[in-house]
Write an enzyme that holds these catalytic residues in place. Structure first.
Site, PDB file in Angstrom:
ATOM      1  N   ASP A 190      -3.609  -0.995   5.144  1.00  0.00           N
ATOM      2  CA  ASP A 190      -4.590  -0.362   6.028  1.00  0.00           C
ATOM      3  C   ASP A 190      -5.739  -1.303   6.380  1.00  0.00           C
ATOM      4  O   ASP A 190      -6.044  -2.258   5.663  1.00  0.00           O
ATOM      5  CB  ASP A 190      -5.144   0.919   5.398  1.00  0.00           C
ATOM      6  N   GLU A 224      -6.581   1.423   0.823  1.00  0.00           N
ATOM      7  CA  GLU A 224      -7.565   0.645   0.063  1.00  0.00           C
ATOM      8  C   GLU A 224      -8.965   0.787   0.630  1.00  0.00           C
ATOM      9  O   GLU A 224      -9.952   0.788  -0.109  1.00  0.00           O
ATOM     10  CB  GLU A 224      -7.156  -0.833   0.042  1.00  0.00           C
TER      11      GLU A 224
END
Length: 353
Positions: free
Chosen positions: A73, A124
């Site tokens: 991400d 994350e």
């Protein structure tokens, strides 16, 4: 511009093409599926076992002498994807090129070339749900972990501060503003002032060694029914290895006189020795590639903290890119630096196998 259009302008290597493809696929937190599918395709094309778990992590298990891992991400942000010629170097512009799609692509390439294990994790940038899912699963602990975040191709990150996050809530009776008693908004402000006094650092103390306290949002005012004043404040603390997260929570709670705090997120700090076999392997690999190794400590928090909280194996964080460009509107990565980081990863993994 599409990945194909960007690639058509250049004679890209397979490793560079993977990077451009991944940067060209938007993957903000919660929307990683398309980028994850490209990673799966890459490993399948190299006859590697690969699968996606229930939260969206991409697993390519192999030789657990080393686990290479980085996050899929990115933060939101639309930066047109293009390769520019800058001072004789080809530079890839695009969201995630530095944080952390560059490290992610380099890890995937190195995993395929050396036959070590790989996990691309999700979430994350928001709650580390991907890495948390990994350590809470029945996956065996690897012999070593290399976490992918930008450090520059000569940088080897050994430490991160931890994180403590909470929500402060206070309520007081409504009354005329001429009254001298504190309302809830003042209670919140007073608590935070006491907290900042508690953690007021020596000005000569490095930032990595300080507790940094920050309010991240505040809402306050008269309630809908007009009978009370309410205040809600989101707060975060960055915790150096000198403290535990519990130490900081107890100190902040100790300054509480009114209101309550709900502590909802905590990640312990991590500080690895420069003398582990992993740190030595990366120093040797950087030197072998013609660089001067730099040992780093980061003031933020990363998935390395999560892995270190559960696994007692040596680890470092490594990856191409200037971390000052994390989340920035001008995020970009030199393709030469990316290639050098792949070279270092290949060397380090071979030394650790």
């Amino acid at each position: 511009m599409t990945a194909g259009e960007v690639a058509a302008e250049r004679d890209l290597s397979a490793a560079q093409r993977l990077l451009v493809d991944l940067v060209s696929i938007p993957s903000p937190s919660g929307e990683e599926a398309a980028a994850a599918a490209r990673l799966v395709e890459f490993f399948e094309a190299h006859d590697r076992e690969v699968w996606t778990d229930e939260v969206g992590n991409v697993h390519a298990p192999a030789d657990d002498a080393v686990l290479l891992t980085s996050h899929i991400d990115t933060v939101p942000g639309d930066i047109p994807v293009e390769i520019r010629e800058e001072d004789g170097d080809a530079v890839l512009w695009g969201r995630g090129s530095v944080d952390a799609t560059g490290p992610l692509a380099a890890m995937a390439v190195a995993a395929v070339e050396t036959g070590v294990s790989f996990i691309g994790v999700v979430g994350e940038e928001v709650d580390s749900r991907g890495s948390r899912h990994v350590i809470e699963s029945d996956r065996a602990e690897p012999d070593a972990v290399v976490n992918g975040e930008p450090s520059g191709w000569t940088g080897i990150t050994l430490g991160y501060r931890g994180l403590l996050a909470g929500t402060y809530v206070a309520t007081s009776e409504s009354g005329h503003t001429s009254r001298p008693e504190n309302n809830a908004i003042q209670d919140a402000m007073d608590w935070w002032e006491r907290v900042e006094e508690e953690f007021d650092p020596d000005e000569y103390l490095p930032v990595f060694e300080r507790v940094t306290c920050k309010p991240t949002s505040f809402e306050g005012g008269t309630s809908v029914d007009g009978l009370s004043v309410e205040a809600t404040m989101e707060v975060q603390f960055r915790v150096p290895p000198e403290y535990t997260v519990d130490d900081v929570r107890e100190m902040a709670d100790g300054r509480l006189e009114t209101g309550t705090v709900h502590w909802y997120d905590h990640v312990p700090p991590v500080m690895e020795s420069p003398r582990t076999n992993v740190a030595r392997a990366f120093r040797a690999a950087v030197r072998n590639a013609g660089g001067d190794p730099r040992l780093l400590r980061k003031t933020g928090t990363a998935d390395m903290n999560v892995f270190a909280s559960a696994w007692d194996c040596p680890m470092v964080t490594y990856g191409p890119g200037d971390s000052d460009l994390d989340h920035a509107p001008n995020e970009h990565l030199s393709l030469d630096e990316y290639d050098r980081s792949v070279e270092v990863l290949l060397d380090a993994c071979e030394r650790l196998r």
